[in-house]
Design a protein around this motif. Sequence first.
Motif, PDB file in Angstrom:
ATOM      1  N   LYS A  16      11.635   8.118  -7.308  1.00 32.07           N
ATOM      2  CA  LYS A  16      11.165   8.428  -5.952  1.00 32.07           C
ATOM      3  C   LYS A  16      11.848   7.531  -4.929  1.00 32.07           C
ATOM      4  O   LYS A  16      12.294   7.994  -3.865  1.00 32.07           O
ATOM      5  N   PHE A  17      11.944   6.256  -5.246  1.00 36.75           N
ATOM      6  CA  PHE A  17      12.615   5.312  -4.337  1.00 36.75           C
ATOM      7  C   PHE A  17      14.094   5.667  -4.187  1.00 36.75           C
ATOM      8  O   PHE A  17      14.632   5.691  -3.080  1.00 36.75           O
ATOM      9  N   ASN A  60       8.385   6.288 -10.294  1.00 36.44           N
ATOM     10  CA  ASN A  60       8.405   5.514  -9.047  1.00 36.44           C
ATOM     11  C   ASN A  60       9.824   5.138  -8.640  1.00 36.44           C
ATOM     12  O   ASN A  60      10.195   5.226  -7.466  1.00 36.44           O
ATOM     13  N   ASN A  97       9.387  -3.673  -1.283  1.00 39.80           N
ATOM     14  CA  ASN A  97       8.280  -3.674  -2.240  1.00 39.80           C
ATOM     15  C   ASN A  97       8.374  -2.473  -3.184  1.00 39.80           C
ATOM     16  O   ASN A  97       7.385  -1.789  -3.462  1.00 39.80           O
ATOM     17  N   ASP A  98       9.587  -2.218  -3.644  1.00 38.15           N
ATOM     18  CA  ASP A  98       9.851  -1.082  -4.510  1.00 38.15           C
ATOM     19  C   ASP A  98      11.093  -1.389  -5.327  1.00 38.15           C
ATOM     20  O   ASP A  98      11.754  -2.417  -5.114  1.00 38.15           O
ATOM     21  N   ASN A 135       0.838  -1.191   0.000  1.00 39.97           N
ATOM     22  CA  ASN A 135       0.000   0.000   0.000  1.00 39.97           C
ATOM     23  C   ASN A 135       0.880   1.249   0.000  1.00 39.97           C
ATOM     24  O   ASN A 135       1.715   1.439   0.887  1.00 39.97           O
ATOM     25  N   ILE A 136       0.701   2.130  -1.003  1.00 41.17           N
ATOM     26  CA  ILE A 136       1.581   3.283  -1.176  1.00 41.17           C
ATOM     27  C   ILE A 136       1.521   4.213   0.027  1.00 41.17           C
ATOM     28  O   ILE A 136       2.556   4.717   0.494  1.00 41.17           O
ATOM     29  N   CYS A 137       0.343   4.455   0.566  1.00 43.60           N
ATOM     30  CA  CYS A 137       0.212   5.367   1.714  1.00 43.60           C
ATOM     31  C   CYS A 137       0.946   4.826   2.933  1.00 43.60           C
ATOM     32  O   CYS A 137       1.633   5.576   3.643  1.00 43.60           O
ATOM     33  N   ARG A 155       3.429   2.751   2.827  1.00 48.50           N
ATOM     34  CA  ARG A 155       4.854   2.772   2.508  1.00 48.50           C
ATOM     35  C   ARG A 155       5.428   4.178   2.687  1.00 48.50           C
ATOM     36  O   ARG A 155       6.573   4.335   3.115  1.00 48.50           O
ATOM     37  N   ASP A 156       4.626   5.204   2.395  1.00 47.56           N
ATOM     38  CA  ASP A 156       5.064   6.577   2.644  1.00 47.56           C
ATOM     39  C   ASP A 156       5.334   6.796   4.134  1.00 47.56           C
ATOM     40  O   ASP A 156       6.304   7.460   4.509  1.00 47.56           O
ATOM     41  N   GLN A 190       5.555   6.103 -15.694  1.00 46.81           N
ATOM     42  CA  GLN A 190       5.171   5.984 -14.286  1.00 46.81           C
ATOM     43  C   GLN A 190       6.189   5.167 -13.518  1.00 46.81           C
ATOM     44  O   GLN A 190       6.547   5.504 -12.377  1.00 46.81           O
ATOM     45  N   SER A 191       6.696   4.094 -14.133  1.00 47.12           N
ATOM     46  CA  SER A 191       7.711   3.263 -13.485  1.00 47.12           C
ATOM     47  C   SER A 191       8.984   4.063 -13.229  1.00 47.12           C
ATOM     48  O   SER A 191       9.628   3.927 -12.185  1.00 47.12           O
TER      49      SER A 191
END
Length: 264
Positions: free
Chosen positions: A243-244, A240, A215-216, A186-188, A190-191, A236-237
């Motif tokens: 961001k990681f 992402n 998971n990233d 879940n992205i939220c 994980r944030d 998008q990838s």
Amino acid sequence: MFLELEKEVYHHVGIDWWLEEVKLLIQPWWETDSHTVRHMVLVKPTKTLEEDRKSVRNLLGLTKEEDWPTFNLSSMDLFIWNCRGAGNARFRRNLRELVRLHQPDMMVLMETKVEISSMGMFFNNLGYTALTHVDPIGRSGGIWLLWSPSQLNVRVQNASSQIITATISRQDYPDWVLSAIYASPNICLRDKLWNDLSALAQHTQDPWLVAGDFNDYSSVEDKRSFSSATSQNLSQSQRNSQKFSDRISSCNLMDLGCVGPRLT
């Protein structure tokens, strides 16, 4: 490695614990005999050995007469495994064999999918009589930290569904901090994990190891579906993965890399 003809490049490498960096000069080289021309690469240091030793002595504050310090940095063996389910005979069989081969002082098991109470005396019989754990929620997640108290001492700082952070102590060695991770898909959530890691980075003074399943991915090449991705999905990838990577950098972490098959 590719080297353009007639060009020189500099490659930075680390040599042993006490050198910040050694600069190597890499040059193309041709050797011709009566029949063939052999293409080779000549690698040599840009400084003499004596110059490097002088730099290191200055770095360490040593005089010419003082001997080099010696350290044994092999403190312990740590085993980290996303086992994807610990409640079956195959897991037990494989873990017994891994412990026999590697004899780790500490183990981190992630995505256990079952509660630690279901394991009975299994880990005690393997010699791991101390543990801290976060059991899964339903059949999702789970982090188990197990160790032998005769080999080391573990002081848990905090534990949640995504992270267990502990200070590891062993006689004659400096303390260090371990954060064992199983990040939520879940992205939220994980944030929130990365917010916690950022706070840890600001307040942790001891050496810090962050390890587990995030998971990233830090590169689109690490994503299994990359080859069939559309341009939109690829964009998008890339966002992402950037961001990681930015999160890793913001915590002053360094990727240690891995050895073995891709996507493991």
